[in-house]
Design a protein around this motif. Structure first.
Motif, PDB file in Angstrom:
ATOM      1  N   TRP A   6       0.824  -1.208   0.000  1.00  0.00           N
ATOM      2  CA  TRP A   6       0.000   0.000   0.000  1.00  0.00           C
ATOM      3  C   TRP A   6       0.863   1.265   0.000  1.00  0.00           C
ATOM      4  CZ3 TRP A   6      -4.579   0.111  -1.678  1.00  0.00           C
ATOM      5  CH2 TRP A   6      -5.444  -0.988  -1.531  1.00  0.00           C
ATOM      6  N   ARG A   7       2.047   1.158   0.590  1.00  0.00           N
ATOM      7  CA  ARG A   7       2.953   2.307   0.525  1.00  0.00           C
ATOM      8  C   ARG A   7       3.397   2.566  -0.899  1.00  0.00           C
ATOM      9  NH1 ARG A   7       7.721   1.974   4.812  1.00  0.00           N
ATOM     10  NH2 ARG A   7       8.237   3.888   3.648  1.00  0.00           N
ATOM     11  N   VAL A   8       3.659   1.483  -1.670  1.00  0.00           N
ATOM     12  CA  VAL A   8       4.053   1.619  -3.080  1.00  0.00           C
ATOM     13  C   VAL A   8       2.900   2.214  -3.888  1.00  0.00           C
ATOM     14  CG1 VAL A   8       4.688   0.358  -5.168  1.00  0.00           C
ATOM     15  CG2 VAL A   8       5.719  -0.273  -2.967  1.00  0.00           C
ATOM     16  N   VAL A   9       1.689   1.714  -3.630  1.00  0.00           N
ATOM     17  CA  VAL A   9       0.513   2.220  -4.344  1.00  0.00           C
ATOM     18  C   VAL A   9       0.310   3.702  -4.035  1.00  0.00           C
ATOM     19  CG1 VAL A   9      -2.001   2.086  -4.543  1.00  0.00           C
ATOM     20  CG2 VAL A   9      -0.624  -0.013  -4.466  1.00  0.00           C
ATOM     21  N   PHE A  10       0.447   4.042  -2.763  1.00  0.00           N
ATOM     22  CA  PHE A  10       0.269   5.439  -2.356  1.00  0.00           C
ATOM     23  C   PHE A  10       1.317   6.340  -3.002  1.00  0.00           C
ATOM     24  CE2 PHE A  10       1.279   8.943   0.544  1.00  0.00           C
ATOM     25  CZ  PHE A  10       0.024   9.559   0.601  1.00  0.00           C
ATOM     26  N   ALA A  11       2.574   5.860  -3.034  1.00  0.00           N
ATOM     27  CA  ALA A  11       3.657   6.631  -3.641  1.00  0.00           C
ATOM     28  C   ALA A  11       3.406   6.806  -5.145  1.00  0.00           C
ATOM     29  CB  ALA A  11       4.998   5.948  -3.396  1.00  0.00           C
ATOM     30  N   PHE A  12       2.900   5.731  -5.794  1.00  0.00           N
ATOM     31  CA  PHE A  12       2.617   5.782  -7.230  1.00  0.00           C
ATOM     32  C   PHE A  12       1.519   6.808  -7.526  1.00  0.00           C
ATOM     33  CE2 PHE A  12       0.215   4.204 -10.936  1.00  0.00           C
ATOM     34  CZ  PHE A  12       1.226   4.271 -11.881  1.00  0.00           C
ATOM     35  N   ILE A  13       0.459   6.790  -6.708  1.00  0.00           N
ATOM     36  CA  ILE A  13      -0.641   7.740  -6.881  1.00  0.00           C
ATOM     37  C   ILE A  13      -0.144   9.170  -6.644  1.00  0.00           C
ATOM     38  CG2 ILE A  13      -2.866   8.513  -5.966  1.00  0.00           C
ATOM     39  CD1 ILE A  13      -3.503   5.597  -5.376  1.00  0.00           C
TER      40      ILE A  13
END
Length: 214
Positions: A6-13
């Motif tokens: 979720w940290r990767v997803v958040f960073a991507f967004i």
């Protein structure tokens, strides 16, 4: 592991939003500047076409009446206000119809041109924009002017002043642009002395050379 995902997803967004913000702040103003030039050109052509359609069969004598003395000299020039008011009403409707047709068209500006790469302007994706007429900023106005056309010759030119507003619309943003056009309607060359008694078409009295000759 799930938390890391979720940290990767958040960073991507977050990166996508940052890219979108940068594009919006840098490319959009350039795009609007380029599009505004195109919009003004397109609108001016539409206005000129509308006026041309209404003035093909118009005569100078329809708009201005002469009064002669016994010697055949012009002693009074008087605008035909009733005809001019009717003409303005027809012109307004005709211009509005032409501008409404623009709302069915989509203006395309190549992304490479926005980025300043003119050599590749024919290639690459296009940025689309919708044009929406927002009406007249002031009603169309008939005006006139007098200029010298030679010895004892004066050109009386009647023209139309139009100021209208268009909205340029892209996703998440819009901008209004005012389009101003000055289009000739009709003209005539007056031989001999121009009479000093004249009620101007603009209802402001003498104009052009007539002011200078007072």
């Amino acid at each position: 592991m799930k938390f890391k995902f979720w940290r990767v997803v958040f960073a991507f967004i977050l990166i996508l939003l940052l890219i979108f913000f940068v594009i919006h702040r840098t490319i959009t103003p350039v795009f609007f500047s380029l599009a505004e030039v195109e919009v003004k050109n397109i609108a001016n052509k539409a206005i000129s076409q509308a006026i041309k359609n209404e003035t093909e069969n118009i005569n100078y004598q329809d708009m201005v009446k002469y009064v002669y003395n016994e010697q055949g000299d012009i002693v009074l020039m008087q605008p035909n206000i009733k005809y001019i008011n009717s003409f303005i009403s027809r012109i307004s409707l005709s211009i509005q119809k032409e501008l409404e047709l623009l709302s069915r068209k989509t203006l395309k500006v190549p992304l490479t041109r926005v980025l300043g790469i003119d050599l590749l302007a024919a290639y690459g994706p296009d940025l689309n924009m919708q044009m929406v007429p927002a009406g007249f900023t002031v009603p169309p106005k008939v005006n006139d002017s007098f200029t010298s056309a030679g010895i004892n010759q004066t050109r009386h030119k009647i023209y139309l002043l139009v100021r209208t507003e268009l909205k340029m619309i892209v996703p998440f943003k819009s901008k209004s642009v005012e389009v101003t056009a000055e289009v000739p309607v009709t003209e005539v060359v007056i031989l001999g002395r121009v009479p000093q008694i004249y009620v101007g078409i603009d209802k402001e009295g003498l104009s052009g050379l007539m002011k200078d000759n007072n």
